[in-house]
Design an enzyme around this catalytic site. Structure first.
Site, PDB file in Angstrom:
ATOM      1  N   LYS A 150       0.867  -1.180   0.000  1.00  0.00           N
ATOM      2  CA  LYS A 150       0.000   0.000   0.000  1.00  0.00           C
ATOM      3  C   LYS A 150       0.902   1.228   0.000  1.00  0.00           C
ATOM      4  CE  LYS A 150      -3.828   1.871   2.813  1.00  0.00           C
ATOM      5  NZ  LYS A 150      -4.634   1.633   4.043  1.00  0.00           N
ATOM      6  N   SER A 193      -9.698   1.373   3.021  1.00  0.00           N
ATOM      7  CA  SER A 193      -8.823   2.160   2.180  1.00  0.00           C
ATOM      8  C   SER A 193      -7.771   1.351   1.433  1.00  0.00           C
ATOM      9  CB  SER A 193      -8.114   3.227   3.020  1.00  0.00           C
ATOM     10  OG  SER A 193      -7.219   2.622   3.943  1.00  0.00           O
ATOM     11  N   SER A 246      -9.878  -1.018   7.123  1.00  0.00           N
ATOM     12  CA  SER A 246      -9.226  -0.783   5.825  1.00  0.00           C
ATOM     13  C   SER A 246      -8.467  -1.965   5.249  1.00  0.00           C
ATOM     14  CB  SER A 246      -8.284   0.412   5.917  1.00  0.00           C
ATOM     15  OG  SER A 246      -9.022   1.606   5.895  1.00  0.00           O
TER      16      SER A 246
END
Lengths: 485, 95
Positions: free
Chosen positions: A78, A153, A177
């Site tokens: 990420k 996310s 997330s």
């Protein structure tokens, strides 16, 4: 079977047996990214040159007989993980050109083991969102239906696994997330107990809630990745000095005699019928495997979302004060004077959702409102935590849905932030309580979208969570399904 | 109304965020509905409840006060929007 279709543990066996080299595996993964990422947009940055150099080094290491479970494996991160010399944006314009001077601890640990980093993954801006739509670099799509959100996310981290664009990825989870996108994309996502993995070098959103975790094809891969990144770190004073167990050693122990609780407040009217059916099937399966199922109560569940949006935004407003256009990040060229430079740089650099959360958090912490909002939320957090501790006096695990519905259409909830926030209703309490939870694939909706189930464990109970997830996975085929792209 | 447009303007100033007129309107409406939602916490009696700032019990983490390697001036300045030899540069503060 294509190389990019292999799980981490399968690829490891092939590398170990020298049936494949890391360079071959890495090239196959880079070609896959090239072929499908135009549709999925899981990546913000792909790093082919570095990846191939790391793969060559991994092959030399393997030739020398020094192979770790992660050596030569193509992984992706990420874009919230700070990576030395590789642009790290956190999905924001304000960090569009930021090139960190150091590696975060989780990244350094992966590199030490010889993992090959193929790129940086799409996400909601500063990890604020449940759909990946707030990324400055454009929405990531759900590989199962390109008109739907991948969740957020860590949407890019989930979509990359589902689209076979990385063998394993890391995400972060502040209110769901990791687990919610894992559920929406039909992959495994584990949020460890707060303090289990170092947050050093992870761009901060809400520091008392943020936690790093693996996002993988199956539970065994998650156990390998967690074992690789967990542990105390002197650079993160909130990381806990508890020994890291061998998660693989207990993986096959089964669930016979395990007590699994179903929180009444999570099985509510209005739960999507496909989600409900998947939960019923999972409960029946666990029963048949010898687990004991009982109902438990988490009475303060309905207050979790409100509590979260006060605590998380308050912490965010403080953490994001550092983006001022002075030391790094975007600086406005239209400013008159210092204060104006701060206000304009931030106005130009941040997107809507980030601004909204900074505003809410600043308000909750501001003079005259601190007690009514922030302090009140911290007290309710105590009650929510106590709910979990009490439930865990009588059960070993909790089994719940991850999200009230499968993935939804891009744009559907953008105009109404509150509706978007409510989609995290089953994941947020776990962060507030600081304990661990994992999403595993457990069904498909009538519309062909994946449905995940959540196993919530006691603090530092990752072994039990993984073991129960593995027992489920061995009896089901959901994790083997692949999105047609 | 839980929050007025004037209050939103004040909060934006505290947060060092320049908001446009349309943004002020949108945020006022959205913050108002979010604040109305969080009001539900007031239904709970929290007298005598100890607030939680961290889920895991924490003690202060001490280490010996010894200098360690730092990243150095060049790397520290590498991402600066504007710098001189060894300083971050900002717009003039004093007239």
């Amino acid at each position: 079977m294509e190389i990019f279709d292999l799980t981490l543990h399968e690829l490891h066996e092939k590398l170990k047996a020298k049936e494949l080299s890391s360079v071959e595996a890495t090239k196959a993964m880079l070609a896959r990214i090239e072929a499908v990422d135009g549709k999925v947009h899981a990546y913000i940055t792909v790093t082919p040159e570095q990846a191939l150099a790391e793969a060559e080094a991994a092959d030399q290491r393997i030739a020398a007989g020094n192979i770790d479970l992660l050596t030569g494996i193509p992984v992706a991160l990420k874009d919230i993980f700070v990576t030395k010399g590789i642009r790290t944006t956190c999905g924001s314009k304000i960090l569009e050109n930021f090139i960190p001077p150091y590696d975060g601890t989780a990244v350094a640990k992966l590199k030490e083991r010889g993992a090959v980093i193929v790129g940086k993954l799409n996400q909601d801006e500063f990890a604020m969102g449940s759909s990946c739509e707030s990324s400055y670099f454009g929405s990531c799509k759900n590989p199962w239906n390109l008109e739907c959100i991948p969740g957020g996310s860590s949407g890019g981290s989930a979509a990359a696994i589902a689209a076979r664009e990385a063998t394993a990825t890391l995400g972060t989870d502040t209110g769901g997330s990791i687990r919610q996108p894992a559920s929406h994309c039909g992959i495994v996502g584990l949020k460890p107990t707060y303090g289990r993995v170092s947050r050093y070098g992870v761009i901060a959103y809400a520091s008392s809630l943020d936690q790093v975790g693996p996002m993988t094809r199956d539970v065994k891969d998650a156990a390998i990745m967690l074992g690789a990144v967990a542990g105390h770190d002197p650079m993160d004073s909130t990381s806990v000095d508890t020994p890291v167990p061998d998660y693989l050693a207990t993986l096959e122990a089964g669930v016979k005699g395990l007590k699994i609780g179903l929180p009444a407040q999570y099985y509510i009217e209005g739960l999507d019928p496909d989600v409900k059916r998947s939960m019923d099937e999972a409960i029946a399966l666990y029963k048949s495997l010898g687990a004991e199922i009982c109902e438990v109560s988490l009475p303060h569940t309905e207050y979790a979302v409100a509590t979260y949006y006060l605590i998380a935004t308050a912490e965010a407003s403080s953490n994001l004060a550092r983006y001022d256009g002075v030391r790094f990040g975007h600086r406005s060229e239209n400013a008159k004077g210092l204060i104006d430079m701060f206000a304009k740089s931030r106005a130009e650099g941040f997107g809507d959702e980030v601004k909204r959360r900074i505003m809410l958090g600043t308000y909750a912490l501001s003079s005259g409102y601190y007690d009514a909002y922030y302090l009140k939320a911290q007290k309710v957090r105590t009650l929510i935590m106590q709910d979990f501790l009490k439930a865990f006096e009588s059960v070993d695990l909790l089994l719940t849905p991850v999200a009230p519905t499968p993935s939804f259409k891009i744009g559907e909830k953008l105009a109404d932030p509150l509706q978007m926030y409510l989609s995290d209703i089953f994941t947020i309490p776990v962060n507030l309580a600081g304990t661990c939870g994992m999403s595993i694939p457990a069904g498909m909706s009538a519309a062909g979208l994946p449905i995940g189930l959540q196993l919530i464990g006691k603090p530092f109970g990752e072994e039990t969570v993984l073991r129960a997830g593995y027992a489920f996975e061995r009896e089901t085929d959901w994790h083997n399904l692949r999105a047609a792209l | 109304m839980k929050i007025t447009r004037a209050e939103v303007e004040h909060v934006a100033k505290l947060a060092r965020l320049e908001l446009s007129e349309p943004e002020l309107d949108t945020f006022t409406a959205q913050m108002d509905s979010i604040l109305a939602y969080v009001e539900k916490l007031n239904a709970l009696d929290t007298d005598g409840i100890v607030p939680t700032s961290h889920a895991v019990p924490m003690e202060n983490a001490f280490r010996p006060d010894q200098p360690k390697d730092s990243i150095g001036v060049e790397a520290a300045l590498a991402n600066a929007p504007q710098h001189t030899d060894s300083f971050f540069q900002v717009p003039k503060v004093i007239e």
